[in-house]
Write a protein that holds these residues in place. Structure first.
Motif, PDB file in Angstrom:
ATOM      1  N   LEU A 131       0.828  -1.227   0.000  1.00 36.91           N
ATOM      2  CA  LEU A 131       0.000   0.000   0.000  1.00 36.91           C
ATOM      3  C   LEU A 131       0.859   1.273   0.000  1.00 36.91           C
TER       4      LEU A 131
ATOM      5  N   GLN B  20       1.807   3.622  -2.129  1.00 34.60           N
ATOM      6  CA  GLN B  20       1.369   4.917  -2.685  1.00 34.60           C
ATOM      7  C   GLN B  20       0.027   5.395  -2.160  1.00 34.60           C
ATOM      8  N   VAL B  21      -0.782   4.474  -1.659  1.00 31.03           N
ATOM      9  CA  VAL B  21      -2.120   4.901  -1.219  1.00 31.03           C
ATOM     10  C   VAL B  21      -2.271   5.045   0.290  1.00 31.03           C
ATOM     11  N   PHE B  22      -1.600   4.174   1.035  1.00 33.37           N
ATOM     12  CA  PHE B  22      -1.775   4.211   2.480  1.00 33.37           C
ATOM     13  C   PHE B  22      -0.505   3.716   3.163  1.00 33.37           C
ATOM     14  N   SER B  23       0.561   4.500   3.015  1.00 34.24           N
ATOM     15  CA  SER B  23       1.865   4.039   3.507  1.00 34.24           C
ATOM     16  C   SER B  23       1.993   4.188   5.026  1.00 34.24           C
TER      17      SER B  23
ATOM     18  N   ARG C 270       1.043   6.939   7.504  1.00 33.36           N
ATOM     19  CA  ARG C 270      -0.378   7.125   7.838  1.00 33.36           C
ATOM     20  C   ARG C 270      -0.860   6.040   8.810  1.00 33.36           C
TER      21      ARG C 270
ATOM     22  N   CYS D 136      -5.685  10.222   7.318  1.00 30.04           N
ATOM     23  CA  CYS D 136      -5.997   9.600   6.022  1.00 30.04           C
ATOM     24  C   CYS D 136      -5.699  10.551   4.871  1.00 30.04           C
TER      25      CYS D 136
END
Lengths: 96, 441
Positions: free
Chosen positions: B22, B24-27, B30, B88
């Protein structure tokens, strides 16, 4: 250019979640306290410009990259974070 | 909050096992604050709730203002939602450990002031109060103080000098943990008094001596976080000396081991007590680790390694969460209705959580030892090589994490269901009484 702006960039992208300064921070990435004296600026620049397998590309602006480099330079000058080089005294205390 | 903390904790652990997961979207920058803040808010909300419930039982009166309590809860709930959403969207405070945007700290401060005001007005006279009331007062005052202190960095005077800034930061966080521990330990002393029926301990000299030792450590034993920083040497010496007073607490635990075992035998059927008993074991294990880490010569090996994570997880899960669940069991086990807690299921959950936590704790210590060897060696291989070497440990703590989560769910779900069952039964009984009264009239 002062280190405060670089520190703001460091905090803005929550770099501490993965990296450490003086051993404080997350352990997904390495301690960056003395990165400035260990690696040349183009090496650091390459990392913060593109990311790695683990680190995302944060799309930093040129200005932010410069600020961050100044921050690394300043934190590097503040002291040594390599515990392997510390002296351990007989009373159990340590010295840098 | 606990469940949210577990979801993001497991996602974060998976990012250690599968590098780049994850990305690029939820590293990880976060998932980590989402995990940390969820758990910290679970601890804070439960501690505040426990203090208010037990305070009412202690004084025999209702709290000063339930309206203030509702406002306080509202502030916290809205703020927590905003904090989690902000992560987020990549909006951070960017400080190590517990962080969020400074604007979102304002409702926490406001809510805490309401909590303190409501508490003080509810207590009334503080003279001749048992030790737990003093612990609650201490926790409330010091949390507010240290929380405000942790935001001094917003003023350039404090943040300009990097090392000083880190010193202040860890002074505040180190003491803040001590502050919420005061709230939790105070409530568990009250709970123990309730279970045993012995009101002497909370008013005894030894209880106040232990409280004073805890307070002394809360104020001065934060230095072990920053032994490796280029700061004044006296910080290291003070903290080193103060931390050794914890040996007194450790000695007392060992000295009282036999009587603790006897009590465990006596109250083994009591669900709340079982949580206190498990927490006792974790207090012992983590205290040994904490004392070792407080010796600078040992700290130099453990600092910056997963051993510190083992300590943090051992205390927040094994001590704080177990004590809070014990308190929750006591509060939710409503004796006014016929419904009873499914203790068999809760015991299974306790066993699974404890075994998984032990595996988790050992895996982190193991990873810490490997990292320590790496960072103490004069020629260090690349960091990714170290991470590859640590992979078996990461996999172990990920699977143990699943075990801990499952164990906690086995405990939490029946507790919540029981709470609603009791509520419905109470309502039914009240309706029946009202109906009978109406018929009689």
């Amino acid at each position: 250019m002062n280190a405060l702006e670089g520190k703001q960039v460091w905090q803005k992208y929550n770099c501490n979640a993965c990296h450490q300064l003086y051993g404080q921070g997350g352990y997904l990435g390495p301690d960056l306290t003395n990165i400035y004296s260990k690696r040349d600026t183009s090496y650091i620049n390459a990392f913060i410009s593109t990311g790695t397998t683990v680190m995302p590309d944060f799309h930093l602006t040129e200005k932010e990259k410069q600020y961050l480099l100044t921050f690394f330079k300043n934190i590097d000058a503040s002291g040594n974070a390599d515990p392997g080089s510390f002296t351990i005294n007989r009373d159990g205390s340590i010295e840098q | 909050m606990l469940s949210t903390g577990f979801i993001f904790g497991l996602t974060g652990a998976l990012q250690y096992v599968l590098p780049g997961f994850l990305k690029q979207v939820f590293s990880f920058e976060r998932t980590r604050p989402l995990h940390v803040s969820s758990i910290v808010f679970w601890i804070l909300l439960c501690s505040m709730g426990a203090v208010f419930v037990y305070l009412q039982q202690h004084t025999g009166k209702k709290i000063f203002s339930s309206r203030l309590l509702q406002i306080q809860l509202g502030l916290f709930v809205i703020d927590i939602i905003l904090i989690l959403i902000s992560y987020c969207f990549g909006v951070f405070g960017g400080r190590e450990y517990w962080e969020f945007n400074p604007l979102l700290a304002i409702p926490v401060i406001a809510g805490w002031i309401l909590f303190g005001y409501n508490f003080i007005r509810s207590v009334g006279n503080i003279k001749n109060q048992p030790v737990y009331v003093w612990m609650w007062i201490t926790g409330i005052v010091f949390f507010l103080f240290t929380f405000l202190e942790s935001y001094l960095w917003i003023f350039p005077y404090f943040s300009r000098h990097l090392v000083n800034d880190m010193t202040v930061q860890w002074k505040s966080y180190g003491s803040m943990v001590g502050a919420w521990n005061m709230l939790i330990y105070g409530s568990s002393i009250y709970l123990m008094e309730k279970i045993s029926g012995n009101k002497q301990y909370a008013r005894s000299k030894i209880a106040f001596i232990l409280y004073a030792t805890g307070l002394f450590n809360l104020m001065f034993n934060w230095g072990h976080h920053i032994y490796t920083l280029p700061t004044h040497h006296y910080i290291q010496y003070i903290s080193y000396a103060v931390s050794m007073t914890e040996l007194f607490i450790l000695g007392r635990i060992i000295f009282q081991w036999k009587s603790t075992l006897k009590a465990a035998q006596k109250y083994r059927h009591h669900m709340a007590y079982r949580f206190l008993w498990y927490a006792d074991i974790w207090i012992f294990l983590n205290l040994v680790l904490a004392i070792l880490m407080s010796v600078p010569a040992v700290n130099v090996y453990t600092h910056g390694t997963h051993i510190t994570v083992a300590h943090a997880m051992g205390t927040t899960i094994g001590i704080n969460s177990f004590l809070l669940l014990g308190i929750a069991c006591d509060i939710l086990e409503d004796t006014s209705v016929s419904a009873r807690l499914n203790t068999r299921l809760l015991k299974k959950g306790q066993q699974l959580t404890n075994v998984s936590l032990f595996v988790f704790w050992i895996a982190l210590i193991g990873a810490g030892i490997v990292k320590s060897k790496w960072q103490m060696s004069p020629i260090k291989p690349a960091y990714f090589e170290l991470m590859l070497q640590l992979r078996p440990y990461f996999m172990t703590f990920f699977f143990a994490g699943i075990g801990i989560t499952t164990g906690f769910m086995i405990i939490i779900i029946p507790l919540i269901r029981h709470h609603f069952r009791c509520k419905n039964l109470r309502k039914e009984e009240n309706d029946k009484i009202n109906q009978q009264q109406a018929t009689a009239a």
